[in-house]
Design a protein around this motif. Structure first.
Motif, mmCIF file in Angstrom:
data_model
loop_
_atom_site.group_PDB
_atom_site.id
_atom_site.type_symbol
_atom_site.label_atom_id
_atom_site.label_comp_id
_atom_site.label_asym_id
_atom_site.label_seq_id
_atom_site.Cartn_x
_atom_site.Cartn_y
_atom_site.Cartn_z
ATOM 1 N N LEU A 28 0.839 -2.929 7.209
ATOM 2 C CA LEU A 28 -0.572 -3.204 6.894
ATOM 3 C C LEU A 28 -0.755 -3.505 5.412
ATOM 4 O O LEU A 28 -1.508 -4.406 5.036
ATOM 5 N N LEU A 29 -0.080 -2.736 4.554
ATOM 6 C CA LEU A 29 -0.194 -2.970 3.115
ATOM 7 C C LEU A 29 0.438 -4.295 2.706
ATOM 8 O O LEU A 29 0.047 -4.888 1.704
ATOM 9 N N LEU A 59 -0.725 2.386 -7.786
ATOM 10 C CA LEU A 59 0.155 1.274 -7.432
ATOM 11 C C LEU A 59 1.538 1.764 -7.025
ATOM 12 O O LEU A 59 2.132 1.249 -6.071
ATOM 13 N N THR A 60 2.039 2.768 -7.726
ATOM 14 C CA THR A 60 3.335 3.336 -7.357
ATOM 15 C C THR A 60 3.267 3.940 -5.960
ATOM 16 O O THR A 60 4.188 3.762 -5.156
ATOM 17 N N SER A 61 2.185 4.634 -5.644
ATOM 18 C CA SER A 61 2.013 5.210 -4.307
ATOM 19 C C SER A 61 1.914 4.121 -3.240
ATOM 20 O O SER A 61 2.517 4.235 -2.175
ATOM 21 N N PHE A 62 1.145 3.066 -3.531
ATOM 22 C CA PHE A 62 1.048 1.945 -2.592
ATOM 23 C C PHE A 62 2.420 1.334 -2.335
ATOM 24 O O PHE A 62 2.782 1.049 -1.199
ATOM 25 N N ILE A 63 3.173 1.121 -3.400
ATOM 26 C CA ILE A 63 4.499 0.523 -3.250
ATOM 27 C C ILE A 63 5.400 1.449 -2.437
ATOM 28 O O ILE A 63 6.105 1.010 -1.526
ATOM 29 N N SER A 66 4.714 1.197 1.094
ATOM 30 C CA SER A 66 4.973 -0.140 1.622
ATOM 31 C C SER A 66 6.449 -0.404 1.886
ATOM 32 O O SER A 66 6.811 -1.443 2.421
ATOM 33 N N LEU A 67 7.309 0.522 1.479
ATOM 34 C CA LEU A 67 8.752 0.293 1.616
ATOM 35 C C LEU A 67 9.162 0.240 3.080
ATOM 36 O O LEU A 67 8.581 0.947 3.893
#
Length: 118
Positions: A28-29, A59-63, A66-67
Motif C-alpha cells: 500500500l505504501l 520517513l524512516t518508519s515509512f521506509i 515498506s520493505l
C-alpha cells in the motif's frame, strides 16, 4: 504522548488493519496511487518545514514498513528527496541502506557505514 510514540502507534494500527483485510502495508505504501506517485514520495515532498527531526523519524518508519522496496519505488523516493532540496533529507537518503545500498567496493573502502558529509 510524544509524536514519535503516536507515529509508531498509528503505523502499528495500520499494519494490524491491513492484516485483518489480508493486505500488505508495504505494498500500500509503495502503490503509485496519487498522481502516479507513492505515499512515500508525497510524505517526503509535502513535509512541514518546521518538523525536521520528526519528519526524519516518520520517513524512516515509512521506509521500514515498506520493505522490501521495489526498484521503481526507490527511484520515486529518490526523486522526491531531490525535489525537496533539503540537505538533511538528502543526507538521510545517502545513509539509508535500503535506499542506497553500498557496493562491495564501497564497503571494502569505507567500512560498514557511509560517512556523513560535513
Amino acid at each position: 504522548m510524544s509524536p514519535a510514540v503516536a507515529m509508531v502507534s498509528i503505523l502499528k494500527s495500520c499494519t494490524d488493519a491491513c492484516v485483518g483485510y489480508n493486505l500488505s502495508l508495504s505494498m500500500l505504501l509503495q502503490e503509485p496511487s496519487i498522481e502516479g506517485h507513492t505515499l512515500l514520495y508525497w510524505a517526503i515532498l509535502k513535509q512541514p518545514p518546521d518538523a525536521e527531526g520528526c519528519i526524519l523519524d516518520l520517513l524512516t518508519s515509512f521506509i521500514f514498513h515498506s520493505l522490501p522496496l521495489l526498484p521503481l519505488r526507490i527511484v520515486d523516493i529518490c526523486y522526491a528527496y531531490l525535489l525537496t532540496l533539503d540537505q538533511v533529507l538528502l543526507q538521510q537518503l545517502r545513509v539509508t541502506p535500503e535506499l542506497m545500498p553500498m557496493s562491495r567496493m564501497d564497503k571494502m573502502l569505507l567500512g560498514a557505514q557511509i560517512p556523513m558529509d560535513k
